[in-house]
Design a protein around this motif. Structure first.
Motif, PDB file in Angstrom:
ATOM      1  N   LEU A 167      -2.192 -11.425 -12.717  1.00 22.93           N
ATOM      2  CA  LEU A 167      -0.954 -10.678 -12.490  1.00 22.93           C
ATOM      3  C   LEU A 167      -0.699 -10.367 -11.019  1.00 22.93           C
ATOM      4  CD1 LEU A 167      -1.109  -8.124 -15.444  1.00 22.93           C
ATOM      5  CD2 LEU A 167       0.234 -10.229 -15.307  1.00 22.93           C
ATOM      6  N   LEU A 168      -1.727 -10.479 -10.188  1.00 20.03           N
ATOM      7  CA  LEU A 168      -1.574 -10.123  -8.776  1.00 20.03           C
ATOM      8  C   LEU A 168      -0.883 -11.237  -8.004  1.00 20.03           C
ATOM      9  CD1 LEU A 168      -5.060  -8.505  -8.096  1.00 20.03           C
ATOM     10  CD2 LEU A 168      -2.873  -7.332  -8.393  1.00 20.03           C
ATOM     11  N   PRO A 169      -0.020 -10.884  -7.051  1.00 25.23           N
ATOM     12  CA  PRO A 169       0.653 -11.917  -6.239  1.00 25.23           C
ATOM     13  C   PRO A 169      -0.314 -12.557  -5.248  1.00 25.23           C
ATOM     14  CG  PRO A 169       1.204  -9.726  -5.435  1.00 25.23           C
ATOM     15  CD  PRO A 169       0.413  -9.519  -6.704  1.00 25.23           C
ATOM     16  N   ASP A 170      -0.009 -13.786  -4.877  1.00 31.11           N
ATOM     17  CA  ASP A 170      -0.850 -14.515  -3.916  1.00 31.11           C
ATOM     18  C   ASP A 170      -0.102 -14.739  -2.610  1.00 31.11           C
ATOM     19  OD1 ASP A 170      -3.255 -15.699  -3.177  1.00 31.11           O
ATOM     20  OD2 ASP A 170      -2.554 -17.708  -3.706  1.00 31.11           O
ATOM     21  N   ILE A 173       0.651  -9.950   2.459  1.00 26.10           N
ATOM     22  CA  ILE A 173       1.280  -8.640   2.620  1.00 26.10           C
ATOM     23  C   ILE A 173       0.458  -7.841   3.619  1.00 26.10           C
ATOM     24  CG2 ILE A 173       2.209  -8.616   0.261  1.00 26.10           C
ATOM     25  CD1 ILE A 173      -0.041  -6.682  -0.496  1.00 26.10           C
ATOM     26  N   GLY A 174       0.933  -6.641   3.956  1.00 30.75           N
ATOM     27  CA  GLY A 174       0.174  -5.717   4.777  1.00 30.75           C
ATOM     28  C   GLY A 174       0.251  -6.020   6.264  1.00 30.75           C
ATOM     29  N   PRO A 175      -0.541  -5.305   7.059  1.00 29.08           N
ATOM     30  CA  PRO A 175      -0.531  -5.483   8.514  1.00 29.08           C
ATOM     31  C   PRO A 175      -0.901  -6.918   8.902  1.00 29.08           C
ATOM     32  CG  PRO A 175      -1.742  -3.505   7.893  1.00 29.08           C
ATOM     33  CD  PRO A 175      -1.468  -4.255   6.629  1.00 29.08           C
ATOM     34  N   LEU A 176      -0.105  -7.521   9.759  1.00 31.38           N
ATOM     35  CA  LEU A 176      -0.317  -8.886  10.231  1.00 31.38           C
ATOM     36  C   LEU A 176      -0.354  -9.903   9.092  1.00 31.38           C
ATOM     37  CD1 LEU A 176      -3.059  -8.273  12.974  1.00 31.38           C
ATOM     38  CD2 LEU A 176      -0.582  -8.386  13.265  1.00 31.38           C
ATOM     39  N   ALA A 177       0.219  -9.515   7.938  1.00 28.53           N
ATOM     40  CA  ALA A 177       0.211 -10.382   6.740  1.00 28.53           C
ATOM     41  C   ALA A 177      -1.207 -10.850   6.428  1.00 28.53           C
ATOM     42  CB  ALA A 177       1.140 -11.574   6.937  1.00 28.53           C
ATOM     43  N   ALA A 178      -2.165  -9.922   6.545  1.00 24.72           N
ATOM     44  CA  ALA A 178      -3.579 -10.289   6.433  1.00 24.72           C
ATOM     45  C   ALA A 178      -4.116 -10.210   5.009  1.00 24.72           C
ATOM     46  CB  ALA A 178      -4.414  -9.379   7.342  1.00 24.72           C
ATOM     47  N   TRP A 179      -3.363  -9.626   4.103  1.00 27.45           N
ATOM     48  CA  TRP A 179      -3.907  -9.400   2.762  1.00 27.45           C
ATOM     49  C   TRP A 179      -3.192 -10.263   1.735  1.00 27.45           C
ATOM     50  CZ3 TRP A 179      -3.116  -3.452   3.455  1.00 27.45           C
ATOM     51  CH2 TRP A 179      -4.053  -2.972   4.377  1.00 27.45           C
ATOM     52  N   ARG A 180      -3.970 -10.936   0.932  1.00 26.17           N
ATOM     53  CA  ARG A 180      -3.470 -11.631  -0.253  1.00 26.17           C
ATOM     54  C   ARG A 180      -4.091 -10.933  -1.464  1.00 26.17           C
ATOM     55  NH1 ARG A 180      -1.127 -16.733   0.114  1.00 26.17           N
ATOM     56  NH2 ARG A 180      -0.976 -17.547   2.246  1.00 26.17           N
TER      57      ARG A 180
END
Length: 430
Positions: A167-170, A173-180
């Protein structure tokens, strides 16, 4: 369909028939002691079900109505056969199994998939089904041996791996687009999975091999923690020194194996180069564990007492690691943007001194192409080897040189052999 000989269609039908016969062999052997006429279906019936499915798959494109009629009729016959069999056995066996009818429908479906051209999928599904059917007694024994904690751990793991993860997006996101989110949660799934499999392995092997089994199992999550626990037992004299030193070396070997597995799963672009130094280091650790363990001072000593088994579902450590990965992912991208590869190597080396996994996962979270694959494998070398040397130092610091030198020597030797690959690796990244 063409009017000539269609080799692909014949091959598909033959495979469907063969898969049905394979299921029939297992079912016939399992039900060999039942009275004639009391079985739901035998080898011929399952073979014909596979053949019917194969014909349905081949005819699907040219004659869809005929294909649907054939498959529906076969499915109805399976259900009628189960109904007749269950009525006949209702008095003799109040608890009727639905396995036979379900296997019949799955055989029909696998035959259809084979007929439609999905040979690999049909073969894999049939092979898995036959394996599960053949392991009936082993699976029942395993279910009976589970305790409440293990059942709860299985349920929790299914929740995080089969419900939450998909269900989690891939998307970044987050600062510097660092989180998947999906990749970060995959860290939680992997750590919990390693923990649970290790718990099961150690629990099933029993106390006689508990030290080695639990050391290997615990190293699936943290070889540093395992080394500290073993060194504490060496210091207290609560086990055979040779066996405990052997377990320290084995924990290091498992750590190298875990590094390769994590890199293969999360940063596969770096795996080929990484293997050139991790495989020799792992082999040295395994050889050292075997050589040191040969000197164990007899069976039945206190070394047979296993390390304490932790909770089979290690969600807490997994969440802590995921949080650390989130922080390091942002830090690594910022450092890489401002200071380049040297800064990235420094950040990962410092973080990997205490937790190798965080360095690997952080590397895997970087955008594809941001770091050269061969350079990535070299950047991962300092955290892994520094962690190995820290464990050697911790063993000696906690237990003393006289008690822990053998395990520490194996760890130092594995580090040296890994560094020996540097002359072959450096030219590749220049």
């Amino acid at each position: 369909m063409t009017s000539g000989f269609d080799l692909a269609a014949v091959t598909s039908i033959a495979l469907a028939f063969a898969l049905g016969l394979l299921v029939g062999i297992e079912r016939g052997w399992t039900q060999r002691d039942q009275a004639p006429g009391s079985r739901f279906a035998g080898i011929r019936t399952y073979g014909l079900l596979g053949l019917a499915g194969g014909l349905g798959g081949v005819l699907r494109a040219a004659f869809p109505v005929l294909s649907d009629l054939l498959l529906a009729a076969a499915a109805v016959l399976v259900l009628l056969g189960y109904w007749r069999s269950s009525r006949a056995q209702a008095e003799a066996a109040p608890s009727i199994s639905g396995t036979a009818s379900l296997v019949g429908l799955l055989t029909l479906a696998c035959g259809f998939v084979a007929g439609a051209g999905g040979h690999a999928l049909a073969s894999a599904a049939t092979g898995g089904m036959v394996l599960v059917l053949a392991m009936r007694h082993q699976l029942h024994d395993w279910i009976r041996s589970l305790d409440e904690r293990e059942v709860l751990a299985i349920a929790h793991f299914a929740l995080i791996a089969l419900v939450i993860l998909p269900l989690l997006p891939d998307t970044p996101i987050g600062p510097l687009a660092a989180w998947r989110p999906r990749q970060i949660w995959l860290v939680v799934v992997m750590v919990c999975g390693f923990s649970f499999l290790g718990y099961i392995a150690a629990h099933r092997l029993g106390a006689s091999k508990g030290t080695m089994a639990t050391a290997a199992a615990g190293s699936m999550v943290s070889s540093t923690a395992v080394t500290a626990a073993l060194a504490g037992r060496l210091r207290d004299g609560s086990g055979d020194a040779a066996m405990l030193n052997s377990a320290i070396a084995l924990a290091s070997a498992v750590m190298f194996l875990r590094v390769m597995a994590l890199v293969g799963a999360l940063a596969p672009f770096a795996l080929a180069t990484l293997l050139t130094w991790t495989v020799p280091a792992m082999c040295v650790s395994l050889a050292g564990a075997w050589l040191v363990g040969r000197t164990q001072a007899g069976a039945g000593t206190a070394a047979d007492a296993p390390l304490p088994l932790r909770n089979p579902f290690a969600l807490g450590p997994a969440l802590i690691l995921a949080a650390l990965v989130m922080v390091l992912s942002v830090a690594a991208r910022w450092v890489l943007m401002h200071y380049g590869d040297a800064g990235l190597a420094t950040v990962l080396a410092l973080s990997g001194m205490l937790d190798v996994d965080s360095a690997i996962i952080t590397m895997g979270n970087l955008p594809r192409g941001m770091v050269d694959p061969r350079l990535a494998a070299l950047i991962l070398m300092p955290p892994v080897l520094l962690n190995t040397l820290i464990k050697a130092g911790a063993a000696i610091g906690l237990a003393g040189w006289q008690k822990a030198w053998r395990g520490a020597a194996v760890l130092a030797a594995s580090t040296a052999i890994a560094l020996g690959a540097l002359p072959f690796l450096l030219p590749a990244v220049q």
